[in-house]
Structure formats: structure tokens, C-alpha cells
Design a protein around this motif. Structure first.
Motif, PDB file in Angstrom:
ATOM      1  N   PRO B  82      79.732   5.643  98.096  1.00  0.00           N
ATOM      2  CA  PRO B  82      80.528   6.442  99.044  1.00  0.00           C
ATOM      3  C   PRO B  82      79.973   6.396 100.464  1.00  0.00           C
ATOM      4  O   PRO B  82      80.729   6.439 101.438  1.00  0.00           O
ATOM      5  N   GLY B  83      78.665   6.275 100.593  1.00  0.00           N
ATOM      6  CA  GLY B  83      78.047   6.183 101.910  1.00  0.00           C
ATOM      7  C   GLY B  83      78.362   4.895 102.648  1.00  0.00           C
ATOM      8  O   GLY B  83      78.083   4.780 103.848  1.00  0.00           O
ATOM      9  N   ASP B  84      78.956   3.936 101.935  1.00  0.00           N
ATOM     10  CA  ASP B  84      79.373   2.691 102.580  1.00  0.00           C
ATOM     11  C   ASP B  84      80.731   2.838 103.261  1.00  0.00           C
ATOM     12  O   ASP B  84      81.177   1.921 103.964  1.00  0.00           O
ATOM     13  N   SER B  85      81.382   3.954 103.016  1.00  0.00           N
ATOM     14  CA  SER B  85      82.701   4.185 103.612  1.00  0.00           C
ATOM     15  C   SER B  85      82.587   4.172 105.137  1.00  0.00           C
ATOM     16  O   SER B  85      81.879   5.000 105.730  1.00  0.00           O
ATOM     17  N   ALA B  86      83.250   3.216 105.749  1.00  0.00           N
ATOM     18  CA  ALA B  86      83.135   2.991 107.188  1.00  0.00           C
ATOM     19  C   ALA B  86      84.148   1.911 107.565  1.00  0.00           C
ATOM     20  O   ALA B  86      84.858   1.391 106.700  1.00  0.00           O
ATOM     21  N   THR B  87      84.187   1.585 108.842  1.00  0.00           N
ATOM     22  CA  THR B  87      84.993   0.451 109.290  1.00  0.00           C
ATOM     23  C   THR B  87      84.062  -0.726 109.533  1.00  0.00           C
ATOM     24  O   THR B  87      83.012  -0.578 110.163  1.00  0.00           O
ATOM     25  N   TYR B  88      84.445  -1.872 109.027  1.00  0.00           N
ATOM     26  CA  TYR B  88      83.626  -3.065 109.142  1.00  0.00           C
ATOM     27  C   TYR B  88      84.336  -4.089 110.035  1.00  0.00           C
ATOM     28  O   TYR B  88      85.531  -4.344 109.872  1.00  0.00           O
ATOM     29  N   PHE B  89      83.583  -4.641 110.948  1.00  0.00           N
ATOM     30  CA  PHE B  89      84.113  -5.653 111.857  1.00  0.00           C
ATOM     31  C   PHE B  89      83.341  -6.953 111.676  1.00  0.00           C
ATOM     32  O   PHE B  89      82.110  -6.966 111.724  1.00  0.00           O
ATOM     33  N   CYS B  90      84.062  -8.033 111.500  1.00  0.00           N
ATOM     34  CA  CYS B  90      83.414  -9.328 111.610  1.00  0.00           C
ATOM     35  C   CYS B  90      83.502  -9.767 113.068  1.00  0.00           C
ATOM     36  O   CYS B  90      84.315  -9.253 113.835  1.00  0.00           O
ATOM     37  N   ALA B  91      82.660 -10.684 113.438  1.00  0.00           N
ATOM     38  CA  ALA B  91      82.668 -11.200 114.803  1.00  0.00           C
ATOM     39  C   ALA B  91      82.201 -12.639 114.801  1.00  0.00           C
ATOM     40  O   ALA B  91      81.583 -13.110 113.834  1.00  0.00           O
ATOM     41  N   ALA B  92      82.509 -13.314 115.873  1.00  0.00           N
ATOM     42  CA  ALA B  92      82.038 -14.684 116.054  1.00  0.00           C
ATOM     43  C   ALA B  92      81.674 -14.867 117.516  1.00  0.00           C
ATOM     44  O   ALA B  92      82.300 -14.265 118.395  1.00  0.00           O
ATOM     45  N   ILE B  93      80.657 -15.641 117.733  1.00  0.00           N
ATOM     46  CA  ILE B  93      80.208 -15.886 119.105  1.00  0.00           C
ATOM     47  C   ILE B  93      80.344 -17.373 119.396  1.00  0.00           C
ATOM     48  O   ILE B  93      79.733 -18.206 118.709  1.00  0.00           O
TER      49      ILE B  93
END
Lengths: 115, 112
Positions: B82-93
């Protein structure tokens, strides 16, 4: 503090007014970034500073937006004649050199609401 | 235009399950792929990152898989909590630059 600090944390302004958003990066970090996060959207790049210069301003949405950085430290993002579509969370990040593979540390953001 | 496409937009997983978030990019000149985790009211924080010369990287319960030929990379969260509940963003540089190009984010909810 040890992290990136942004102020104010929340700002409500009337349409047409100017606003200034401030970012204090981590001490020693030469690179500073501004991103915008709209509700339910990703992170939109606005501008990047290396030291006091801004080699890339390509993300600024219009000429109402400007940013400066002084002393290689504090940065201010200014939005003139605010519009309702400017409402978003404005995030600042800093990194040690700004080269690829260097972690960018984000502040908590300034939530701007234009009414 | 350089883009990073992220899916799904939202994800619900039972506690203990595996969460999988996918990203795809359209420009072969990216050379660094970080994932950021964002909790409500907080700024994004680096979770894990990978370079294209590596096919997989694992840190604890978090694993990035990278498929260079398919121009895809994914985040796997094992034994989701439950503590993983969040918004996750991938990115590229992009290679030789500093500009993080972010995906649109995945809102993860892990049910207790």
C-alpha cells in the motif's frame, strides 16, 4: 535546508495579475529546471539554467512567461497577465551538473490557481 | 518530436501482487531512462534508472526492464505494498542533453 525549496507553496491570483514563483536549489547545484504539471498531466519542461544562463527556454508557453537566475542560485519564474490556463503546479528541480545521468532533485512545487 | 508514451494511466493492484508500468519512446537518441515516484503534494523523486546498454536493473522490489530494439522500457514492482501507492513517471534524456522528457504518469493504487 537540504532539499530544493519553492515558495509560495500555494498561490491564488486573479486573472490578469502578475505572479512570481521562487526556487532555492540545493547548494552547489549548477543546473536548475522549471517544469509545469497540470491536473492529471505529465511534467512539461519549461526552461533550464546552467549557472545564470538559460541555454534552453524552448518550453516557455508564451512571452508572458520569463525566468531568471541570480548568483547561480535562486531562480524566479514570472508569469505576467495570468490566464486561467496557467493554473498548474510549477515544479523546480536542480542537479549537480545538468549533464545526462545526473539525478534531478525536485521541490514540492507551487500550486498556482488563477481565478 | 521526441516523446515518451506511458501506460496504463492508472493501475490497481492487490497487496503482494506485481505492478507493471510500460513506456515507449520514439527517438533512438535517448541514453538515460529514469523512473520517478511522486506522492500527493510532493515533488517527484528518483526511484531507479537505467542506461540503454543494460537490459535489466534491479533495486530491491523495483526492476527496470529495457528492450532497446523495441524502444520500450518497463517498471516492475514486486510484492506491491500500500505504501507504493503513488504516481510513477518514466522519463528519457536525449543523448548529449540535460532535458528530462517525461511520460504522462501512472497512478498506482495498491489495495491492502
Amino acid at each position: 535546508g537540504a532539499g530544493v525549496s519553492q515558495s509560495p507553496s500555494n498561490k491564488v491570483t486573479e486573472k490578469g495579475k502578475d505572479v512570481e514563483l521562487r526556487c532555492d536549489p540545493i547548494s552547489g547545484h549548477t543546473a536548475l529546471y522549471w517544469y509545469r504539471q497540470s491536473l492529471g498531466q505529465g511534467l512539461e519542461f519549461l526552461i533550464y539554467f546552467q549557472g545564470n544562463s538559460a541555454p534552453d527556454k524552448s518550453g516557455l508557453p508564451s512571452d508572458r512567461f520569463s525566468a531568471e537566475r541570480t548568483g547561480g542560485s535562486v531562480s524566479t519564474l514570472t508569469i505576467q497577465r495570468t490566464q486561467q490556463e496557467d493554473s498548474a503546479v510549477y515544479l523546480c528541480a536542480s542537479s549537480y551538473q545538468g549533464f545526462p545521468n545526473t539525478e534531478a532533485f525536485f521541490g514540492q512545487g507551487t500550486r498556482l490557481t488563477v481565478v | 518530436q521526441q516523446q515518451v508514451k506511458q501506460s496504463p494511466q492508472s493501475l490497481i493492484v492487490q497487496k503482494g501482487g506485481i505492478s507493471i508500468i510500460n513506456c515507449a519512446y520514439e527517438n533512438t537518441a535517448f541514453d538515460y531512462f529514469p523512473w520517478y515516484q511522486q506522492f500527493p503534494g510532493k515533488g517527484p523523486a528518483l526511484l531507479i534508472a537505467i542506461r540503454p546498454d543494460v537490459s535489466e536493473k534491479k533495486e530491491g522490489r523495483f526492476t527496470i526492464s529495457f528492450n532497446k530494439s523495441a524502444k520500450q522500457f518497463s517498471l516492475h514492482i514486486m510484492d506491491s505494498q500500500p505504501g507504493d501507492s503513488a504516481t510513477y513517471f518514466c522519463a528519457a534524456i536525449p543523448k548529449g542533453t540535460y532535458k528530462y522528457i517525461f511520460g504522462t504518469g501512472t497512478r498506482l493504487k495498491v489495495l491492502a
